[in-house]
Scaffold this motif. Structure first.
Motif, PDB file in Angstrom:
ATOM      1  N   GLU A 175       0.830  -1.209   0.000  1.00 39.67           N
ATOM      2  CA  GLU A 175       0.000   0.000   0.000  1.00 39.67           C
ATOM      3  C   GLU A 175       0.863   1.257   0.000  1.00 39.67           C
ATOM      4  O   GLU A 175       0.668   2.166  -0.815  1.00 39.67           O
ATOM      5  CB  GLU A 175      -0.916  -0.009   1.231  1.00 39.67           C
ATOM      6  CG  GLU A 175      -1.950   1.104   1.256  1.00 39.67           C
ATOM      7  CD  GLU A 175      -2.785   1.085   2.542  1.00 39.67           C
ATOM      8  OE1 GLU A 175      -2.764   0.088   3.285  1.00 39.67           O
ATOM      9  OE2 GLU A 175      -3.431   2.128   2.806  1.00 39.67           O
ATOM     10  N   GLU A 179       1.349   3.624  -3.360  1.00 36.86           N
ATOM     11  CA  GLU A 179       0.796   4.989  -3.241  1.00 36.86           C
ATOM     12  C   GLU A 179       1.816   6.002  -3.770  1.00 36.86           C
ATOM     13  O   GLU A 179       1.464   6.920  -4.517  1.00 36.86           O
ATOM     14  CB  GLU A 179       0.491   5.258  -1.754  1.00 36.86           C
ATOM     15  CG  GLU A 179      -0.310   6.503  -1.461  1.00 36.86           C
ATOM     16  CD  GLU A 179      -0.637   6.610   0.043  1.00 36.86           C
ATOM     17  OE1 GLU A 179      -1.439   5.777   0.537  1.00 36.86           O
ATOM     18  OE2 GLU A 179      -0.044   7.485   0.705  1.00 36.86           O
ATOM     19  N   GLU A 182       2.172   5.688  -7.628  1.00 41.07           N
ATOM     20  CA  GLU A 182       1.067   6.356  -8.336  1.00 41.07           C
ATOM     21  C   GLU A 182       1.281   7.875  -8.351  1.00 41.07           C
ATOM     22  O   GLU A 182       1.085   8.537  -9.371  1.00 41.07           O
ATOM     23  CB  GLU A 182      -0.262   6.010  -7.638  1.00 41.07           C
ATOM     24  CG  GLU A 182      -1.498   6.392  -8.454  1.00 41.07           C
ATOM     25  CD  GLU A 182      -2.789   5.949  -7.769  1.00 41.07           C
ATOM     26  OE1 GLU A 182      -2.774   4.943  -7.030  1.00 41.07           O
ATOM     27  OE2 GLU A 182      -3.812   6.654  -7.967  1.00 41.07           O
ATOM     28  N   LYS A 183       1.760   8.384  -7.199  1.00 43.59           N
ATOM     29  CA  LYS A 183       1.981   9.834  -7.090  1.00 43.59           C
ATOM     30  C   LYS A 183       2.984  10.305  -8.145  1.00 43.59           C
ATOM     31  O   LYS A 183       2.811  11.364  -8.755  1.00 43.59           O
ATOM     32  CB  LYS A 183       2.509  10.162  -5.686  1.00 43.59           C
ATOM     33  CG  LYS A 183       2.820  11.624  -5.443  1.00 43.59           C
ATOM     34  CD  LYS A 183       3.029  11.901  -3.947  1.00 43.59           C
ATOM     35  CE  LYS A 183       4.441  11.636  -3.492  1.00 43.59           C
ATOM     36  NZ  LYS A 183       4.712  12.094  -2.105  1.00 43.59           N
TER      37      LYS A 183
END
Ligand code: GZL
Length: 335
Positions: A175, A179, A182-183
């Motif tokens: 996770e 995250e 993706e950023k």
């Protein structure tokens, strides 16, 4: 004659029994249902508990290695209830499916302390002592972003070898790292489980080298033992890794052997997960025994390791992160 000797023996036993009973009563009985023996990290975790909860320290430890088998782990906990131990320690193989058996512990009046991985579908335990796995994943991701910028690497094509599916360590690390990916718009090519083992890491990396030849420049292993296996597979496939090579290799746990691979320029950065929870668990047990309030969550202190050139400044959730330079002294002191 026989009658007299029997009287003498009985009298001696009667004299000794209270002391023996007192001695036996002084030992605090603990049942510990451990995940298994899959990694260097696990070995250190088990040793930490066996060292602290020893007979000379006043404990009677019933230890069960559940060999990564969820059913066996529930069975072990139920056996501790039958033994009517004073406390139960669980390192949950996976994060769910616990409320029924924790209710049985509660009904039996036996406090449960959870260590390391979390239980996500019940709060029927006195305390949890462990790590923030999502923070570990965020740290690995934000370090990679800062490192890639420093190296002038614009495109990151990432393969992940994840831990045991459904374990909170795997869930949190995936996770957190994903995250960040993706950023920054990285290309997450694939994520397959290596089950936190060296054999699993090697098998997955062998498949990756075949399926994604020449397409990846980052490999993330969710523990050092997977990284050891992945390195064997990359060696066999002629893929180079570590600073200045084809692949940036990221790992978690930072066990002694993992840090040796950082110092050897193989693992580019290693994000520690601290296995030495037992002293903090003992503090919880002492407070419970004294009828004192205990913190529901106790977090372990962890460090991020790299060599000089790979140490970069980065933040996690706006908080500046300190990186530790791997030296012989640091390796000597590691678990
Ligand atoms: C994490 C722990 C994980 C380690 C692995 O806290 O549960 O399990 O990262 C171990 O090495 O197998």
């Amino acid at each position: 004659m026989r009658k007299i000797s029997k009287i003498i023996v009985t009298a001696m036993a009667a004299a000794l029994l209270p002391a023996m009973a007192a001695q036996a009563e002084e030992l605090i009985s603990i049942g510990f249902a451990q995940v298994g023996h899959e990694s260097d990290w696990r070995t250190a975790s088990t040793k930490s508990c066996q060292d602290v909860f020893s007979e000379e320290n006043g404990y009677d430890l019933s230890f069960v290695d559940c060999d990564n088998d969820e059913a066996a782990q529930k069975e072990a906990v139920r056996s501790f209830i039958e033994q009517d131990v004073d406390y139960i320690i669980i390192d949950p193989i996976i994060a769910t499916g616990w409320d029924t058996v924790l209710t049985e512990c509660e009904d039996a009046g036996i406090p449960v302390i959870v260590i390391d991985r979390t239980i996500d579908d019940s709060d029927k335990y006195a305390a949890w002592v462990g790590s923030n796995f999502k923070t570990e994943g965020l740290a690995a991701g934000e370090w990679l972003a800062a490192y890639a910028e420093k190296q002038g690497i614009e495109e990151l094509n990432v393969l992940t070898i994840s831990g045991s599916t459904g374990s909170s360590a795997q869930i949190g690390r995936s996770e957190g790292f994903n995250e960040v990916a993706e950023k920054y718009g990285w290309n997450l090519i694939d994520e397959q489980t290596g089950d936190f083992t060296e054999a699993g890491g090697q098998e997955v990396m062998e498949n990756y080298c075949k399926s994604y030849e020449g397409q990846f420049n980052v490999v993330v292993c969710q523990n050092d033992n997977e990284a050891f296996g992945a390195m064997t597979a990359m060696d066999n496939a002629g893929v180079t890794y570590g600073p200045g090579n084809d692949v940036i290799l990221i790992s978690y746990d930072a066990c002694t052997a993992g840090l040796e691979d950082v110092k050897a320029g193989k693992i580019t950065a290693d994000f520690e997960c601290n296995p030495l929870a037992a002293p903090f668990v003992e503090e919880v047990i002492k407070k419970l025994a004294a009828g004192e309030e205990v913190e529901k969550e106790v977090y372990m202190v962890e460090h991020w390791y790299a060599l000089e050139d790979q140490i970069v400044e980065f933040e996690v959730d706006g908080e500046a992160q300190e990186m530790t330079l791997v030296t012989d002294e640091v390796i000597e002191a590691q678990y």
